[in-house]
Scaffold this motif. Structure first.
Motif, PDB file in Angstrom:
ATOM      1  N   SER A  20       4.005  -1.894   7.567  1.00 38.34           N
ATOM      2  CA  SER A  20       2.700  -1.276   7.347  1.00 38.34           C
ATOM      3  C   SER A  20       2.142  -0.913   8.714  1.00 38.34           C
ATOM      4  CB  SER A  20       1.735  -2.243   6.655  1.00 38.34           C
ATOM      5  OG  SER A  20       2.255  -2.681   5.437  1.00 38.34           O
ATOM      6  N   ARG A  69       0.837  -1.207   0.000  1.00 39.80           N
ATOM      7  CA  ARG A  69       0.000   0.000   0.000  1.00 39.80           C
ATOM      8  C   ARG A  69       0.869   1.254   0.000  1.00 39.80           C
ATOM      9  NH1 ARG A  69      -4.195  -2.700  -0.613  1.00 39.80           N
ATOM     10  NH2 ARG A  69      -5.177  -3.923   0.992  1.00 39.80           N
ATOM     11  N   ASP A 126       3.404   2.413   2.941  1.00 40.72           N
ATOM     12  CA  ASP A 126       4.212   1.346   3.530  1.00 40.72           C
ATOM     13  C   ASP A 126       5.684   1.730   3.408  1.00 40.72           C
ATOM     14  OD1 ASP A 126       1.917  -0.121   3.991  1.00 40.72           O
ATOM     15  OD2 ASP A 126       2.341  -1.640   2.462  1.00 40.72           O
TER      16      ASP A 126
END
Length: 109
Positions: free
Chosen positions: A95, A55, A58
């Motif tokens: 993350s 994502r 991250d």
């Protein structure tokens, strides 16, 4: 300035007929603004990176077991791993507070 990101760095590695670049993997990276970190600043929908659940935001901590602090290091490591004949490269990703390993294929055939 707090929260200001630098323009994404695109790196590409080409070794003996193999091509693997961050854009091929669906990734755009930037160097962190306040500390020695590498942040995912873009994910191409439907890409390998997207399918692996990476994502925007991250942080990449390691690539192929090597600690990274700048986006430019990823290019060098990708080249080294392709030269060794690796078909995938292992990324250590953070993350939020969660850390996990993600294997991304370098085989573009």
């Amino acid at each position: 300035k707090i929260g200001t990101l630098q323009a994404p760095k695109k790196v590409k590695a080409e070794v003996k007929g193999h091509t693997s670049s961050l854009s091929d993997l669906g990734l755009e990276l930037t160097n962190g603004a306040t500390r020695a970190t590498v942040v995912i600043s873009g994910i191409k929908p439907g890409s390998v990176a997207s399918e692996k659940g990476l994502r925007i935001g991250d942080r990449l901590l390691e690539v192929a077991g090597q600690k990274i602090t700048r986006a430019e290091q990823v290019n060098k490591i990708l080249k080294q791993e392709i030269k060794k004949g690796r078909k995938s490269v292992l990324f250590l990703v953070k993350s939020g507070e969660r850390r996990r390993f993600v294997a991304l294929s370098t085989n573009q055939s």
